[in-house]
Design an enzyme around this catalytic site. Sequence first.
Site, PDB file in Angstrom:
ATOM      1  N   ASP A  11      15.091  41.090  38.900  1.00 50.95           N
ATOM      2  CA  ASP A  11      16.524  40.801  38.859  1.00 50.95           C
ATOM      3  C   ASP A  11      17.193  41.439  37.644  1.00 50.95           C
ATOM      4  O   ASP A  11      18.393  41.284  37.449  1.00 50.95           O
ATOM      5  CB  ASP A  11      16.759  39.285  38.856  1.00 50.95           C
ATOM      6  CG  ASP A  11      18.186  38.920  39.208  1.00 50.95           C
ATOM      7  OD1 ASP A  11      18.875  39.751  39.842  1.00 50.95           O
ATOM      8  OD2 ASP A  11      18.631  37.808  38.849  1.00 50.95           O
ATOM      9  N   ASP A  59      22.970  42.291  45.250  1.00 51.32           N
ATOM     10  CA  ASP A  59      21.803  41.978  44.428  1.00 51.32           C
ATOM     11  C   ASP A  59      21.211  40.637  44.829  1.00 51.32           C
ATOM     12  O   ASP A  59      21.746  39.587  44.482  1.00 51.32           O
ATOM     13  CB  ASP A  59      22.200  41.964  42.946  1.00 51.32           C
ATOM     14  CG  ASP A  59      21.017  41.696  42.031  1.00 51.32           C
ATOM     15  OD1 ASP A  59      19.868  41.859  42.494  1.00 51.32           O
ATOM     16  OD2 ASP A  59      21.239  41.342  40.867  1.00 51.32           O
ATOM     17  N   LYS A 114      17.232  35.278  43.405  1.00 48.95           N
ATOM     18  CA  LYS A 114      18.212  34.401  42.763  1.00 48.95           C
ATOM     19  C   LYS A 114      18.180  33.040  43.448  1.00 48.95           C
ATOM     20  O   LYS A 114      18.412  32.940  44.656  1.00 48.95           O
ATOM     21  CB  LYS A 114      19.608  35.008  42.862  1.00 48.95           C
ATOM     22  CG  LYS A 114      19.781  36.283  42.045  1.00 48.95           C
ATOM     23  CD  LYS A 114      21.188  36.840  42.201  1.00 48.95           C
ATOM     24  CE  LYS A 114      21.345  38.149  41.455  1.00 48.95           C
ATOM     25  NZ  LYS A 114      21.308  37.988  39.988  1.00 48.95           N
ATOM     26  N   ASP A 130      28.326  43.111  42.133  1.00 45.10           N
ATOM     27  CA  ASP A 130      27.419  43.770  41.196  1.00 45.10           C
ATOM     28  C   ASP A 130      27.585  45.286  41.205  1.00 45.10           C
ATOM     29  O   ASP A 130      26.944  45.980  40.418  1.00 45.10           O
ATOM     30  CB  ASP A 130      25.966  43.390  41.510  1.00 45.10           C
ATOM     31  CG  ASP A 130      25.105  43.290  40.271  1.00 45.10           C
ATOM     32  OD1 ASP A 130      25.665  43.193  39.167  1.00 45.10           O
ATOM     33  OD2 ASP A 130      23.869  43.307  40.405  1.00 45.10           O
ATOM     34  N   ARG A 156      19.731  47.866  34.816  1.00 43.29           N
ATOM     35  CA  ARG A 156      19.310  48.799  33.756  1.00 43.29           C
ATOM     36  C   ARG A 156      18.320  49.830  34.280  1.00 43.29           C
ATOM     37  O   ARG A 156      18.210  50.926  33.730  1.00 43.29           O
ATOM     38  CB  ARG A 156      18.728  48.004  32.584  1.00 43.29           C
ATOM     39  CG  ARG A 156      17.448  47.252  32.883  1.00 43.29           C
ATOM     40  CD  ARG A 156      17.198  46.112  31.912  1.00 43.29           C
ATOM     41  NE  ARG A 156      18.133  45.015  32.132  1.00 43.29           N
ATOM     42  CZ  ARG A 156      18.169  43.907  31.386  1.00 43.29           C
ATOM     43  NH1 ARG A 156      17.344  43.775  30.364  1.00 43.29           N
ATOM     44  NH2 ARG A 156      19.037  42.950  31.645  1.00 43.29           N
ATOM     45  N   GLU A 170      17.591  44.631  37.407  1.00 38.84           N
ATOM     46  CA  GLU A 170      17.503  45.925  38.091  1.00 38.84           C
ATOM     47  C   GLU A 170      18.599  46.896  37.681  1.00 38.84           C
ATOM     48  O   GLU A 170      18.445  48.106  37.811  1.00 38.84           O
ATOM     49  CB  GLU A 170      17.548  45.715  39.607  1.00 38.84           C
ATOM     50  CG  GLU A 170      18.931  45.576  40.239  1.00 38.84           C
ATOM     51  CD  GLU A 170      19.734  44.380  39.735  1.00 38.84           C
ATOM     52  OE1 GLU A 170      20.969  44.493  39.676  1.00 38.84           O
ATOM     53  OE2 GLU A 170      19.125  43.346  39.397  1.00 38.84           O
ATOM     54  N   LYS A 190      27.291  51.174  37.168  1.00 34.19           N
ATOM     55  CA  LYS A 190      26.272  50.479  37.963  1.00 34.19           C
ATOM     56  C   LYS A 190      26.815  50.176  39.353  1.00 34.19           C
ATOM     57  O   LYS A 190      27.842  49.520  39.499  1.00 34.19           O
ATOM     58  CB  LYS A 190      25.865  49.185  37.257  1.00 34.19           C
ATOM     59  CG  LYS A 190      24.926  48.287  38.060  1.00 34.19           C
ATOM     60  CD  LYS A 190      24.706  46.967  37.320  1.00 34.19           C
ATOM     61  CE  LYS A 190      23.985  45.953  38.184  1.00 34.19           C
ATOM     62  NZ  LYS A 190      23.868  44.637  37.506  1.00 34.19           N
TER      63      LYS A 190
END
Length: 493
Positions: free
Chosen positions: A344, A267, A274, A285, A348, A346, A262
């Site tokens: 959030d 993010d 967030k 991230d 996956r 995202e 990933k």
Amino acid sequence: MALQFTLNQDAPASAHVDCIVVGAFADKTLSPAAQALDSASQGRLTALVARGDVATKTGTTSLVHDLPGVQAPRVLVVGLGDAAKFGVAPYLKAIGDAARALKTGPIGTALLTLTELPVKARDAAWNIRQAVIVSDHAAYRYTATLGKKKVDDTGLTTLAIAGDDARALAVGIATAEGVEFARELGNLPPNYCTPAYLAETAAAFAGKFPGAEAEILDEQQMEALGMGSLLSVARGSANRPRLIVLKWNGGGEARPYVLVGKGITFDTGGVNLKTQGGIEEMKYDMCGGANVIGTFVATVKAELPINLVVVVPAVENAIDGNAYRPSDVITSMSGKTIEVGNTDAEGRLILCDALTYAERFNPEALVDVATLTGACMVALGHQTAGLMSKHDDLANELLAAGEHVFDRAWRLPLWDEYQGLLDSTFADVYNIGGRWGGAITAGCFLSRFTENQRWAHLDIAGVASDEGKRGMATGRPVGLLTQWLLDRAEGGN
């Protein structure tokens, strides 16, 4: 590399270095090298330990100057704790404690003799490899964006390792280089480490080595492949996405091992912004992507006789008028439709397209690595990664590799009973599974895109970085993954 490494077989008392590192147990028993120095100094070291001038408790280091009969002007004595409990964890801690102590003093070269200590269920090659990896990790300093701030470049530069196994040293150095490569990428701020920068850096590394190659897919190429899920996440950012594909051709005609990481370079959470603390740490991230690239670096540097493919979807999850929304229905590369319950979640959404893309390589095994869920941190803390797989043999391989190098994972269930939490009225699957079991339902989501693969998922949210203002990327699980690939190259555990 934070340090340079060599092998050394000199007698400790005659070694021409600035410092010799030895050990002492809590019962005042000296390590073999310390005993040799004690003999050369006619019992001076024993006397210092006996009167308490040299500490032996775990986590302590004591610097002794000018021992009679010893060539080196300094001796660093590392406390080893209880001899009966000495094993993998105390050994690795002692190595790290020594490296940190050496890095803070006026010591340019040192001889580390702790590799002579027997560690239960480990061999001399392991001792050397892990000494290199741990000491380089401890000596690492981030300097890339310090500007005019003074960088302290004094202290240890070269560490000689007691031993004679050149291959063990080479593999240790290769792994340490991979860990540092990953940490450096993870630590960079998001205005530096954009998707384009990540792709360029990975491709530049691959371009330096015969047998390694890189392919970078841009937005138009991904659109042509039907990567609607990945591209939906990218819509809100001015930094356009990349799909990074790295290949190491070391195994002839054998099927490749494929790692997918990933690569969310920052993010915001998207429209589901967030709002709690921690958004400033969301540059980490992309550590899944950084760490599979780091594993690629280690594999190439060690010249492992395997084929390896690394796939990193590099995307920024940001917000503008074009950003994707909760309740959107998007179509993945697999053809499955996904209802967005939360922007959030995202990671996956970019991984599912990357995993579908990875099928074209006909993997021997497929492993994805992601800072995927806070739920995994709640469940397991910062000590271990979460592992999910429906393939017991693959899960056991990864668990064994992690235990071997103390970069551990813990297996979570991936039972069919969880799959119903991802049901959607409007699409084939929902991208969130509700409040409970969030790490597991995230794994269940990914499993729907790997149905024909020998696949495992590593959730590294808790281990990829240290928390807080002074926290940094850890490089985990480069050690686990490199050991797993090394085991495969050697024909098993």
